[in-house]
Write an enzyme that holds these catalytic residues in place. Structure first.
Site, short mmCIF file in Angstrom:
data_model
loop_
_atom_site.label_atom_id
_atom_site.label_comp_id
_atom_site.label_asym_id
_atom_site.label_seq_id
_atom_site.Cartn_x
_atom_site.Cartn_y
_atom_site.Cartn_z
N LYS A 1 -53.50 24.15 -7.80
CA LYS A 1 -53.32 23.86 -9.19
C LYS A 1 -51.60 23.54 -9.63
O LYS A 1 -51.22 23.53 -8.28
CB LYS A 1 -53.48 25.35 -10.10
CG LYS A 1 -54.85 25.77 -10.14
CD LYS A 1 -55.20 27.05 -10.84
CE LYS A 1 -56.56 27.13 -11.14
NZ LYS A 1 -57.04 28.59 -12.17
N TYR B 1 -62.82 22.96 -18.17
CA TYR B 1 -63.11 24.48 -18.31
C TYR B 1 -63.88 24.83 -19.76
O TYR B 1 -63.50 25.91 -20.24
CB TYR B 1 -61.58 25.02 -18.56
CG TYR B 1 -60.89 25.18 -17.08
CD1 TYR B 1 -61.38 26.31 -16.30
CD2 TYR B 1 -59.81 24.37 -16.49
CE1 TYR B 1 -60.77 26.49 -15.08
CE2 TYR B 1 -59.31 24.54 -15.44
CZ TYR B 1 -59.48 25.62 -14.65
OH TYR B 1 -59.31 26.05 -13.13
N ASN C 1 -52.42 30.78 -11.22
CA ASN C 1 -52.92 31.57 -9.88
C ASN C 1 -53.15 30.62 -8.68
O ASN C 1 -53.98 30.84 -8.11
CB ASN C 1 -54.25 32.24 -10.41
CG ASN C 1 -55.36 31.70 -10.88
OD1 ASN C 1 -55.33 30.46 -11.06
ND2 ASN C 1 -56.41 32.25 -11.43
N HIS D 1 -58.10 26.91 -7.83
CA HIS D 1 -59.51 27.24 -8.02
C HIS D 1 -60.43 27.28 -7.37
O HIS D 1 -60.44 26.65 -6.22
CB HIS D 1 -59.98 25.97 -9.06
CG HIS D 1 -61.17 25.80 -9.76
ND1 HIS D 1 -61.87 26.55 -10.73
CD2 HIS D 1 -62.44 25.03 -9.07
CE1 HIS D 1 -63.06 26.32 -10.78
NE2 HIS D 1 -63.48 25.44 -9.78
N GLU E 1 -68.80 20.19 -9.91
CA GLU E 1 -67.40 19.93 -9.98
C GLU E 1 -67.09 18.90 -8.88
O GLU E 1 -66.14 18.10 -9.29
CB GLU E 1 -66.65 21.14 -9.75
CG GLU E 1 -66.56 22.00 -11.07
CD GLU E 1 -66.08 23.81 -10.63
OE1 GLU E 1 -66.39 24.56 -11.53
OE2 GLU E 1 -66.02 24.02 -9.56
#
Ligand code: UDP
Ligand code: MG
Length: 139
Positions: A11, A51, A114, A117, A128
């Site tokens: 991320k 998302y 965080n 993913h 995805e």
């Protein structure tokens, strides 16, 4: 459905902090083979679509802003039981709850930012991964 592939993103905050190499090393040391990989940046609209399942959640707007805020590294990874084993390798969504030695424990900034993913099912891994990569980018 094949259960030997998952999809991941490093991320924006982890890429910006220079953790890409160290995080990829954890993945490879964890037994995952890199099938496809690229550095790219999501538009707000693309992050919103990715998302969409969380659209009604209170954190959705911030999540979309964050995930489109800078480059990410996207990859398809291969291993037996890839989805489950990768979720174990990355740890809980909230790094304060993540197990010792997990990627999120060691690299995440917060529950929102965080570090990585990981797909939550074989079906979503397929969706995805094929959103980011064409067949000729997978080896
Ligand atoms: N997220 C957040 N606040 C929360 C829950 C999730 O900001 O309370 C963000 C976080 O970046 C997380 C992403 O939304 O990784 C997707 O949430 P999900 O519940 O799918 O967690 P994951 O599958 O990534 O562990
Ligand atoms: Mg999820």
């Amino acid at each position: 459905m094949a259960n030997n592939r998952t999809f991941t993103m490093i991320k924006p905050e982890a890429v910006a902090k220079g953790y890409t190499g160290a995080i990829l090393d954890r993945m490879v040391q964890g037994g995952f083979r890199i099938v496809a990989m690229k550095k790219t940046q999501l538009s707000k609209a693309e992050a919103g679509t990715f998302y969409e399942v969380h659209a009604e959640r209170p954190f959705y707007g911030e999540l979309v802003d964050y995930m489109s805020s800078g480059p990410i590294v996207a990859a398809i990874l291969e291993k037996d039981n890839a989805v489950t084993d990768f979720r174990t390798l990355i740890g809980s969504t909230d790094p304060t709850e993540a197990a010792e030695g997990t990627i999120r424990k060691d690299f995440a900034e917060s529950k929102a930012q965080n570090a990585v993913h990981g797909s939550d099912s074989d079906e979503n891994a397929q969706i995805e991964g094929s959103y980011f990569f064409s067949g000729r980018e997978m080896y």
